[in-house]
Design a protein around this motif. Structure first.
Motif, PDB file in Angstrom:
ATOM      1  N   THR A  97      80.191  63.155 105.461  1.00  0.00           N
ATOM      2  CA  THR A  97      80.104  63.446 103.941  1.00  0.00           C
ATOM      3  C   THR A  97      80.648  64.554 103.361  1.00  0.00           C
ATOM      4  O   THR A  97      80.730  64.568 102.086  1.00  0.00           O
ATOM      5  N   GLU A  98      80.891  65.592 104.254  1.00  0.00           N
ATOM      6  CA  GLU A  98      81.432  66.693 103.760  1.00  0.00           C
ATOM      7  C   GLU A  98      83.006  67.083 104.209  1.00  0.00           C
ATOM      8  O   GLU A  98      83.370  68.579 104.267  1.00  0.00           O
ATOM      9  N   VAL A  99      83.662  66.250 104.842  1.00  0.00           N
ATOM     10  CA  VAL A  99      85.006  66.527 105.376  1.00  0.00           C
ATOM     11  C   VAL A  99      85.897  65.340 104.831  1.00  0.00           C
ATOM     12  O   VAL A  99      85.719  64.134 104.793  1.00  0.00           O
ATOM     13  N   LEU A 100      87.053  65.669 104.150  1.00  0.00           N
ATOM     14  CA  LEU A 100      87.909  64.861 103.735  1.00  0.00           C
ATOM     15  C   LEU A 100      89.366  65.240 104.105  1.00  0.00           C
ATOM     16  O   LEU A 100      89.721  66.426 104.017  1.00  0.00           O
ATOM     17  N   VAL A 101      90.135  64.339 104.979  1.00  0.00           N
ATOM     18  CA  VAL A 101      91.427  64.600 105.407  1.00  0.00           C
ATOM     19  C   VAL A 101      92.355  64.189 104.360  1.00  0.00           C
ATOM     20  O   VAL A 101      92.332  63.237 103.406  1.00  0.00           O
ATOM     21  N   THR A 102      93.330  65.155 104.284  1.00  0.00           N
ATOM     22  CA  THR A 102      94.360  64.944 102.985  1.00  0.00           C
ATOM     23  C   THR A 102      95.945  64.897 103.636  1.00  0.00           C
ATOM     24  O   THR A 102      96.183  65.286 104.712  1.00  0.00           O
ATOM     25  N   ALA A 103      96.900  64.725 102.734  1.00  0.00           N
ATOM     26  CA  ALA A 103      98.224  64.725 103.055  1.00  0.00           C
ATOM     27  C   ALA A 103      98.864  66.393 103.036  1.00  0.00           C
ATOM     28  O   ALA A 103      99.200  66.598 102.042  1.00  0.00           O
ATOM     29  N   GLY A 104      98.087  67.012 103.767  1.00  0.00           N
ATOM     30  CA  GLY A 104      98.518  68.475 103.716  1.00  0.00           C
ATOM     31  C   GLY A 104      97.646  69.180 102.618  1.00  0.00           C
ATOM     32  O   GLY A 104      96.919  68.440 101.979  1.00  0.00           O
ATOM     33  N   ALA A 105      97.870  70.503 102.760  1.00  0.00           N
ATOM     34  CA  ALA A 105      96.977  71.304 101.579  1.00  0.00           C
ATOM     35  C   ALA A 105      97.772  71.123 100.380  1.00  0.00           C
ATOM     36  O   ALA A 105      96.637  71.107  99.424  1.00  0.00           O
ATOM     37  N   THR A 106      98.814  70.795 100.050  1.00  0.00           N
ATOM     38  CA  THR A 106      99.116  70.279  98.665  1.00  0.00           C
ATOM     39  C   THR A 106      98.712  69.150  98.219  1.00  0.00           C
ATOM     40  O   THR A 106      98.197  69.416  96.949  1.00  0.00           O
ATOM     41  N   GLU A 107      98.412  68.093  98.892  1.00  0.00           N
ATOM     42  CA  GLU A 107      97.437  66.992  98.115  1.00  0.00           C
ATOM     43  C   GLU A 107      96.145  67.322  98.047  1.00  0.00           C
ATOM     44  O   GLU A 107      95.542  67.169  96.905  1.00  0.00           O
ATOM     45  N   ALA A 108      95.585  68.397  98.750  1.00  0.00           N
ATOM     46  CA  ALA A 108      94.351  68.789  98.786  1.00  0.00           C
ATOM     47  C   ALA A 108      93.860  69.491  97.371  1.00  0.00           C
ATOM     48  O   ALA A 108      93.003  69.606  96.671  1.00  0.00           O
ATOM     49  N   ILE A 109      94.959  70.367  97.061  1.00  0.00           N
ATOM     50  CA  ILE A 109      94.766  71.124  96.016  1.00  0.00           C
ATOM     51  C   ILE A 109      95.118  70.461  94.772  1.00  0.00           C
ATOM     52  O   ILE A 109      94.338  70.278  93.881  1.00  0.00           O
ATOM     53  N   ALA A 110      96.116  69.361  94.656  1.00  0.00           N
ATOM     54  CA  ALA A 110      96.280  68.366  93.660  1.00  0.00           C
ATOM     55  C   ALA A 110      95.058  67.602  93.476  1.00  0.00           C
ATOM     56  O   ALA A 110      94.449  67.699  92.131  1.00  0.00           O
ATOM     57  N   ALA A 111      94.427  67.078  94.386  1.00  0.00           N
ATOM     58  CA  ALA A 111      93.314  66.058  94.343  1.00  0.00           C
ATOM     59  C   ALA A 111      92.171  66.699  93.789  1.00  0.00           C
ATOM     60  O   ALA A 111      91.438  66.314  92.899  1.00  0.00           O
ATOM     61  N   SER A 112      91.971  68.104  94.152  1.00  0.00           N
ATOM     62  CA  SER A 112      90.722  68.973  93.805  1.00  0.00           C
ATOM     63  C   SER A 112      90.863  69.211  92.439  1.00  0.00           C
ATOM     64  O   SER A 112      89.888  68.988  91.600  1.00  0.00           O
ATOM     65  N   LEU A 113      91.849  69.530  91.823  1.00  0.00           N
ATOM     66  CA  LEU A 113      92.031  69.873  90.399  1.00  0.00           C
ATOM     67  C   LEU A 113      91.958  68.850  89.522  1.00  0.00           C
ATOM     68  O   LEU A 113      91.392  68.711  88.641  1.00  0.00           O
ATOM     69  N   LEU A 114      92.715  67.631  89.881  1.00  0.00           N
ATOM     70  CA  LEU A 114      92.637  66.436  89.385  1.00  0.00           C
ATOM     71  C   LEU A 114      91.103  66.038  89.050  1.00  0.00           C
ATOM     72  O   LEU A 114      90.703  65.348  87.944  1.00  0.00           O
ATOM     73  N   ALA A 115      90.420  66.107  90.204  1.00  0.00           N
ATOM     74  CA  ALA A 115      89.005  65.566  90.128  1.00  0.00           C
ATOM     75  C   ALA A 115      88.137  66.366  89.499  1.00  0.00           C
ATOM     76  O   ALA A 115      87.240  66.067  88.787  1.00  0.00           O
ATOM     77  N   LEU A 116      88.215  67.607  89.401  1.00  0.00           N
ATOM     78  CA  LEU A 116      87.210  68.690  89.000  1.00  0.00           C
ATOM     79  C   LEU A 116      87.542  69.164  87.542  1.00  0.00           C
ATOM     80  O   LEU A 116      86.616  69.834  86.754  1.00  0.00           O
ATOM     81  N   LEU A 117      88.676  68.952  86.914  1.00  0.00           N
ATOM     82  CA  LEU A 117      89.225  69.648  85.615  1.00  0.00           C
ATOM     83  C   LEU A 117      89.090  68.373  84.595  1.00  0.00           C
ATOM     84  O   LEU A 117      89.414  67.349  84.748  1.00  0.00           O
ATOM     85  N   GLU A 118      88.817  68.840  83.328  1.00  0.00           N
ATOM     86  CA  GLU A 118      88.690  68.131  82.281  1.00  0.00           C
ATOM     87  C   GLU A 118      89.925  68.601  81.399  1.00  0.00           C
ATOM     88  O   GLU A 118      90.183  69.898  81.538  1.00  0.00           O
ATOM     89  N   PRO A 119      90.606  67.992  80.658  1.00  0.00           N
ATOM     90  CA  PRO A 119      91.846  68.492  79.877  1.00  0.00           C
ATOM     91  C   PRO A 119      91.159  69.830  78.909  1.00  0.00           C
ATOM     92  O   PRO A 119      90.088  69.505  78.447  1.00  0.00           O
ATOM     93  N   GLY A 120      91.977  70.801  79.233  1.00  0.00           N
ATOM     94  CA  GLY A 120      91.343  72.078  78.442  1.00  0.00           C
ATOM     95  C   GLY A 120      90.455  73.101  78.887  1.00  0.00           C
ATOM     96  O   GLY A 120      90.758  74.264  78.595  1.00  0.00           O
TER      97      GLY A 120
END
Length: 409
Positions: A97-120
């Protein structure tokens, strides 16, 4: 078919309008066309451990990962990541439940920001920062707020190899002042690319206190965790009080095991944060790197002797390149971590890193990266140039020889 006119709507989404071809692609192509030694892009010129490469071959032959792997990543790798965090840092994560594999760190960064940010939403990032940070914030509709790491004016006492120690430092008051009611997230990178700075326990403690006080999420890019030199120490922010439940920690196999083309990264965080990041990640790559995930699981279980030898090898290369750059007349920031050396070109009578790097291939037969591309405030990074030392010793020796000849006569 209608013709495009000058008044037609631009093809590129306005959020990405400021982003063109990356400087890494440009300078690597320049190295190829000129035959120069490429010390720009950060990829090794040798493969990692043979037994790990063979583990990938074995997975292919055994049919493991040749079809879609599980969305969160193969269980073996998730368990290995959790075991690594526990063994190294005393951080306990549930691999289910607390580990997620990604396509490198670049995707991890993108997915984290897309998931956690609202516009503005505002995101504070330490400037200079890796170029994908700015692009990912833009894709998420966030507003980036840079806090600039500033270089020491004076060098500390001489250090081994004859290279005086200068460091880029974080102004904690400036960081605190940058937080507003619109701030959602801090995006940190330590060990820090491109400056080589490793944030200290005192600095991280103040960052943690600020995050708790202002109820901020933190995404930490720790891909260079095993490349820390001298008396510096890598301290995951998630180990500090109040941070385990608000921190998304990003790791990667590429830098540690010299298999950058495999693109295997991971996220560790609380279940709620991992679920959020996975919600975005599943619509980016869905899954990736199936057979390589099994190999990286074995890599993370390598004995400490591997990590010690890897660090010692990079330390030797760091000292070789830093000393050579100093001899050639550059002012050198001796990195505490990563496999990059940042230099100041002003002692060479230069001040424009872009112009310097574009001419360097012809002038010295070497390619580097202008640090200004990592800044919102381009003028702050203008005189700084980054060189990579994750290359064969013979390559570094040849590069150093060319630079000395070009600049020291």
């Amino acid at each position: 078919m209608a013709r495009m006119t000058s008044s037609a709507r631009p093809l590129l989404n306005r959020r990405l309008a400021e982003f063109g071809t990356t400087i890494f692609a440009e300078m690597s192509a320049h190295a190829t066309s000129t035959g120069a030694i490429n010390l720009g892009q950060g990829f090794p010129d040798t493969d990692g451990p043979e037994e790990i490469r063979e583990a990938a071959v074995r997975a292919l032959r055994d049919g493991r990962g040749n079809q879609y792997p599980p969305g969160p990543g193969v269980p073996e790798l998730r368990a290995a990541v959790a075991a690594h965090q526990e063994r190294r840092y005393g951080l306990s994560y549930d691999p289910d439940t607390e580990v997620l594999v990604t396509a490198g760190a670049t995707e991890a960064i993108a997915a984290s920001l897309l998931a956690l940010l609202e516009p503005g939403d505002e995101v504070i990032a330490l400037e200079p920062y890796y170029d994908s940070y700015a692009a990912s914030i833009a894709l998420a509709g966030g507003t980036r707020v840079p806090v600039t790491l500033r270089p020491d004016e004076e060098a500390a006492a001489d250090t081994p190899g004859g290279v005086p120690h200068r460091r880029f430092r974080l102004d904690l008051d400036e960081l605190r002042d940058a937080v507003t009611d619109r701030t959602r997230l801090l995006l940190l990178n330590t060990p820090h690319n491109p400056t080589g700075t490793v944030l200290t326990r005192a600095e991280l403690t103040e960052i943690a206190r600020l995050a708790v006080e202002r109820d901020l999420l933190v995404v930490t890019d720790e891909v260079y965790e095993h490349l820390v030199f001298d008396d510096a120490e890598h301290i995951p922010l998630a180990t500090l009080p109040g941070m385990r439940e608000r921190t998304v920690t990003i790791g990667s196999a590429g830098k540690t095991f010299s298999f950058t083309g495999w693109k295997v990264g991971w996220v560790t965080a609380s279940p709620d944060l991992v679920t959020a990041v996975r919600s975005a990640k599943q619509f980016l790559t869905y899954v990736s790197s199936g057979p390589f995930q099994y190999a990286v699981a074995e890599a993370l279980a390598l004995p400490d002797t591997y990590f010690d030898a890897f660090r010692a090898d990079m330390l030797r290369k760091r000292d070789l390149l830093a000393a050579g750059l100093t001899d050639a007349g550059f002012s050198v920031f001796r990195p505490q971590g990563t496999y990059f050396v940042t230099t100041d070109i002003r002692p060479l009578g230069e001040s424009d890193g872009f112009a310097f790097c574009r001419a360097l291939a012809e002038r010295a037969g070497v390619v580097a990266i202008p640090n200004a591309v990592f800044y919102d405030h381009r003028e702050a990074g203008a005189p700084f140039v980054r060189f990579a030392f994750c290359k064969k010793v013979s390559v570094l020796e040849e590069a150093v020889g060319r630079l000395r000849k070009a600049f020291a006569g």
